[in-house]
Motif scaffolding. Sequence first.
Motif, short mmCIF file in Angstrom:
data_model
loop_
_atom_site.label_atom_id
_atom_site.label_comp_id
_atom_site.label_asym_id
_atom_site.label_seq_id
_atom_site.Cartn_x
_atom_site.Cartn_y
_atom_site.Cartn_z
N LYS A 450 0.83 -1.20 0.00
CA LYS A 450 0.00 0.00 0.00
C LYS A 450 0.87 1.26 0.00
O LYS A 450 0.60 2.25 -0.70
CB LYS A 450 -0.92 -0.01 1.22
CG LYS A 450 -2.02 -1.05 1.13
CD LYS A 450 -2.89 -1.02 2.37
CE LYS A 450 -4.00 -2.07 2.27
NZ LYS A 450 -4.85 -2.08 3.49
N GLU A 451 1.97 1.25 0.83
CA GLU A 451 2.89 2.41 0.87
C GLU A 451 3.58 2.61 -0.47
O GLU A 451 3.77 3.74 -0.94
CB GLU A 451 3.93 2.21 1.97
CG GLU A 451 3.33 2.27 3.38
CD GLU A 451 4.38 1.99 4.45
OE1 GLU A 451 5.57 1.81 4.08
OE2 GLU A 451 4.02 1.92 5.65
N LEU A 452 3.96 1.48 -1.09
CA LEU A 452 4.63 1.55 -2.40
C LEU A 452 3.72 2.20 -3.43
O LEU A 452 4.14 3.05 -4.23
CB LEU A 452 5.03 0.15 -2.86
CG LEU A 452 5.70 0.06 -4.25
CD1 LEU A 452 6.99 0.88 -4.29
CD2 LEU A 452 5.98 -1.40 -4.59
N LYS A 453 2.43 1.82 -3.38
CA LYS A 453 1.46 2.40 -4.33
C LYS A 453 1.32 3.90 -4.09
O LYS A 453 1.24 4.69 -5.05
CB LYS A 453 0.12 1.70 -4.15
CG LYS A 453 -0.91 2.14 -5.17
CD LYS A 453 -2.18 1.32 -5.04
CE LYS A 453 -3.20 1.77 -6.10
NZ LYS A 453 -4.45 1.01 -6.02
N GLU A 454 1.35 4.30 -2.81
CA GLU A 454 1.22 5.72 -2.50
C GLU A 454 2.43 6.51 -3.01
O GLU A 454 2.30 7.63 -3.53
CB GLU A 454 1.06 5.91 -1.00
CG GLU A 454 -0.28 5.39 -0.47
CD GLU A 454 -0.34 5.45 1.05
OE1 GLU A 454 0.66 5.85 1.67
OE2 GLU A 454 -1.40 5.05 1.62
N GLU A 455 3.65 5.94 -2.86
CA GLU A 455 4.88 6.62 -3.30
C GLU A 455 4.92 6.74 -4.81
O GLU A 455 5.38 7.75 -5.36
CB GLU A 455 6.11 5.86 -2.79
CG GLU A 455 6.29 5.91 -1.27
CD GLU A 455 6.49 7.34 -0.78
OE1 GLU A 455 7.12 8.15 -1.49
OE2 GLU A 455 5.97 7.65 0.32
N ILE A 456 4.49 5.71 -5.50
CA ILE A 456 4.50 5.75 -6.97
C ILE A 456 3.54 6.81 -7.47
O ILE A 456 3.78 7.45 -8.50
CB ILE A 456 4.16 4.36 -7.53
CG1 ILE A 456 5.32 3.41 -7.26
CG2 ILE A 456 3.86 4.41 -9.02
CD1 ILE A 456 5.06 1.98 -7.64
N GLU A 457 2.45 7.02 -6.78
CA GLU A 457 1.48 8.03 -7.16
C GLU A 457 2.13 9.42 -7.17
O GLU A 457 1.73 10.31 -7.92
CB GLU A 457 0.28 8.02 -6.19
CG GLU A 457 -0.62 6.81 -6.33
CD GLU A 457 -1.39 6.84 -7.63
OE1 GLU A 457 -1.58 7.93 -8.22
OE2 GLU A 457 -1.81 5.74 -8.06
#
Length: 667
Positions: A450-457
């Motif tokens: 979930k954190e990775l998805k937020e950073e990529i955003e």
Amino acid sequence: MQRFLYIFFISLATKIAFAQPSNPTVGDSLKRVLSKQANDTTKVLILEKLTGFYTNINPILALRYGRDAWILASKLRYDKGKILSAISSAQIMLGTSDYSEALFKLTEAKFLSEKNNMPKELTTINLKFALLYTNRKQFKTALEYLSKAKKIQDSLHISASEMPLNLTSGFVYKDMKKNDSALYFFKNAYKYSLKNNLTFQLPTITYYIGSSFWELKQKDSALFYFRKSLSLKAAFNEGRVFYGLASIFKATNQTDSSIFYAKKALIHSHQNNHLQTAIFSAQLLSEIYEKKNDLKESLHYYKITTADKDSLFSQEQVRQIERLAYEEQERESQVQRKVEVHQKALESEIKIYALLVLLIMVLIVVFFLYRNNKNKHRANHLLHIQKEEIDTQRDKAEKALHDLKTTQVQLIQSEKLASLGELTAGIAHEIQNPLNFVNNFSELSIDIAKELKEEIEKLEIPEKDKVYIDEIIGDLTQNQEKINHHGKRASSIVKGMLQHSRTSAGEKELTDINALADEYIRLSFHGLRAKDKTFNADFKTDFDENLPKIEVIPQEIGRVLLNLFNNAFYASASLKNQENFKPKVTVSTRYLTNPSPKVEIRITDNGTGMSSAIKAKIFQPFFTTKPAGEGTGLGLSLAYDIITKGHGGTIEVESTEGQGTTFIITI
């Protein structure tokens, strides 16, 4: 006199119900054979046949033959002959009010029928008892004997007794003034006679149907059946039917018709030697003519009444003389039997004295032999004692060996179970650690994804690449969630294995099972409601208020009840989508005292039920009928161990597919 006439009619009717009409040539043939027959069992049977033949023709002669048959059968110790003669003689005695002799003979015949396993005869004897006690107004006892006869007929399918049973039942209820019931049984007898072409019984049955209708004040029906009885042209029956018609017409003030039928009744009764019917017919005519002021005719029929009464009284005197002669003959027979017994006893005493003399001589010889062989006898005696001691010791050794082998087998089994429990516990503990690691890191990986998805955003990446990366991260998240889900499922299985291998440390205490069951069914219901807001079901308790407290481990029994309640609610709720279906679970308790005091708990649902194949496996570890992910298959296995091994009770299941399931616990 009216009472006597009614008893006579019943006696006559039941005799007709049990036998075919008499042929005059038969009686002559039987008497010729009797005169040449030796005093054996065949003669007893001939005398019994003559009794039945003359019952309707000459009751006094018939009773004489019956008593001769009884005496001869007693001398010959011929049980069947005594039974048959008692039945035939008792039939006549019921009509002549010789109740004491009838009771004595029927009682002995009943004993002999039971002893020799003769159910057909026993049924007939019970019917005779019913008539006897009916005549004496002891209706409760009469109905008990009717019930006994009915039970024998139903259990052994004795079709031949169906018509007499119905006819006798009709007589009993008619005498009890329950004419509706009497009519029911008479009609049953009529149907059976028609069905089996027993036309010779129909005149009597139709007469009594008509008589019952008349008692119920149903004149038209009574007239119909009286006339139907006449149409069957049975000479023995016509006198009383004409008398019945005359009585109806007299009661309805049709005097001419009453006179007409009363005269016919008088003529036919004299022709068939039915003095009782003749007396009543003459009395009826005398009363009618007296009301018409025709005193000459009234006196004429009064004289006929008096003459018939004198004849009837003469017959009664003859019958009493016959009975006294029979009693004297019976006493002589008893004296003769006593003499025979005394002679046999004397012969036995002589034999005993002879044996005593022989014994004394033998003892003298034995004394000399004993003196010469004393040492040898003593040695044999010692050897015998030693052999008995050896046999005793051998038996003890064999028993000890058997007990030792049994104990060894039990110890080995206990050791195997203990080892298996330890192995299960060890494996479960070993698996628990990596399972905890998998569960923890799968949850952590979900958070990292979930954190990775937020950073990529936050990064500026071409839209095409971002969509691809999002798909990969979504797949990664979904994989971690599945790993976490199945890891938790494996963890629940391990916990179940640990519970299976764990030895209960709880102590038994007096517990109110009603309160415990009520607490856990509510706990189960509200727990399922908390997990699934759409869940809804009804539950009911049916507790025995007199249930005593019993010693159990409350926590363990609570675990069993909770598991069973959860399963019951689950099974019921699985059908909730059916139209007009309401899931329902019921728990009930009972206190059982036979064969030993126990408490029974029943848990019932109206769910899907189980097949026989599933019921056979339901208590096996890891067997479950729930879909994958919803059950470990250890709950019922654990419940079985707690009830049977922990508390020495039983747990059983009753189930029908599509109708529901009941679990039965006894402790």
